[in-house]
Design a protein around this motif. Structure first.
Motif, PDB file in Angstrom:
ATOM      1  N   UNK A  45       0.753  -1.254  -0.071  1.00 35.44           N
ATOM      2  CA  UNK A  45       0.055  -0.068  -0.053  1.00 35.44           C
ATOM      3  C   UNK A  45       0.852   1.232  -0.063  1.00 35.44           C
ATOM      4  N   UNK A  46       0.406   2.382  -0.664  1.00 35.72           N
ATOM      5  CA  UNK A  46       0.946   3.564  -0.808  1.00 35.72           C
ATOM      6  C   UNK A  46       0.300   4.404   0.131  1.00 35.72           C
ATOM      7  N   UNK A  47       1.001   4.594   1.526  1.00 40.90           N
ATOM      8  CA  UNK A  47       0.470   5.331   2.407  1.00 40.90           C
ATOM      9  C   UNK A  47      -0.066   6.862   2.040  1.00 40.90           C
ATOM     10  N   UNK A  48       0.438   7.563   1.255  1.00 46.83           N
ATOM     11  CA  UNK A  48      -0.154   8.610   0.964  1.00 46.83           C
ATOM     12  C   UNK A  48      -1.181   8.631  -0.332  1.00 46.83           C
ATOM     13  N   UNK A  49      -1.426   7.781  -0.749  1.00 46.79           N
ATOM     14  CA  UNK A  49      -2.525   7.345  -1.670  1.00 46.79           C
ATOM     15  C   UNK A  49      -3.814   6.891  -1.116  1.00 46.79           C
ATOM     16  N   UNK A  50      -3.573   6.041  -0.060  1.00 49.74           N
ATOM     17  CA  UNK A  50      -4.631   5.125   0.401  1.00 49.74           C
ATOM     18  C   UNK A  50      -5.215   5.769   1.798  1.00 49.74           C
ATOM     19  N   UNK A  51      -4.526   6.593   2.439  1.00 47.29           N
ATOM     20  CA  UNK A  51      -4.992   7.156   3.669  1.00 47.29           C
ATOM     21  C   UNK A  51      -4.752   8.680   3.773  1.00 47.29           C
ATOM     22  N   UNK A  52      -5.443   9.313   4.499  1.00 45.90           N
ATOM     23  CA  UNK A  52      -5.351  10.613   4.894  1.00 45.90           C
ATOM     24  C   UNK A  52      -4.304  10.925   6.049  1.00 45.90           C
ATOM     25  N   UNK A  53      -2.980  10.824   5.677  1.00 45.95           N
ATOM     26  CA  UNK A  53      -1.952  10.756   6.792  1.00 45.95           C
ATOM     27  C   UNK A  53      -2.127  11.953   7.719  1.00 45.95           C
ATOM     28  N   UNK A  54      -2.371  13.402   7.029  1.00 50.73           N
ATOM     29  CA  UNK A  54      -2.396  14.617   7.907  1.00 50.73           C
ATOM     30  C   UNK A  54      -3.451  14.185   9.076  1.00 50.73           C
TER      31      UNK A  54
END
Length: 205
Positions: A56-65
């Motif tokens: 998984x690509x964290x910045x594409x699949x989640x709202x990291x902020x």
């Protein structure tokens, strides 16, 4: 149906997502090394956490902020699949199977059918109209309540997934962003319109 807490004798509860994910992988590796046999466990996190798939690509699949702002940790599991949100009201299950005992599990489609037919049958004892859709999703009224992932080794499979029964669906939708692979039955629906809790007693499940 009123919700009840999972039976503490049968379902682990933890505030350490990293440890619980590590136990899943350790069960697989120990079985592969011939140190232990097949295993099945059910567990639940005491607070929310995002769990990424292996690729998984964290910045594409989640709202990291958003996750960082609200103190929601992000972890990565050893299996494939997309990102999920674990926490209260989200039951986790993990099974390690031997190909010597279950030859069909050596192929991805066979593993999906083997495990998910049994999980579906268990859910249907309380919710008869639950069904399988897509590759390996479980749904109720065409909304997803169970996502799953697997990892194959030479002689075993780790198959694990989620069952939503009292999860904070607004939080799920807020933490997750882009879904990289979407089944046809999703029909482009956003997370909040696509996932659902199911009215079951997790202790009975």
């Amino acid at each position: 149906m009123s919700q009840t807490s999972p039976d503490p004798e049968r379902i682990e509860s933890s505030d350490d997502p990293a440890m619980m994910l590590a136990v899943d992988e350790a069960c697989l590796m120990a079985a592969e090394a011939g140190e232990v046999g097949q295993s099945f466990r059910m567990w639940q996190l005491s607070s929310p956490a995002v769990i990424l798939g292996r690729s998984s690509k964290v910045d594409k699949e989640t709202d990291r902020a958003y996750c960082e702002q609200h103190g929601i940790p992000i972890f990565r599991r050893c299996s494939g699949g997309a990102s999920v949100v674990g926490g209260p009201g989200c039951l986790m299950y993990s099974v390690v199977l031997s190909f010597a005992e279950y030859p069909a599990a050596a192929k991805i489609d066979g593993a999906h059918q083997l495990v998910m037919s049994r999980i579906a049958a268990a859910v249907q004892r309380q919710l008869p109209d639950a069904r399988m859709q897509g590759i390996c999703d479980l749904t109720w009224q065409s909304r997803k309540f169970s996502g799953n992932a697997l990892r194959l080794t030479r002689g075993h499979v780790l198959y694990h997934g989620t069952i939503l029964y009292d999860a904070d669906l607004d939080l799920v939708a807020r933490c997750l962003d882009f879904a990289p692979r979407q089944p046809d039955y999703r029909q482009g629906r956003a997370h909040r319109a696509f996932v659902t809790n199911i009215p079951i007693d997790p202790g009975q499940l």
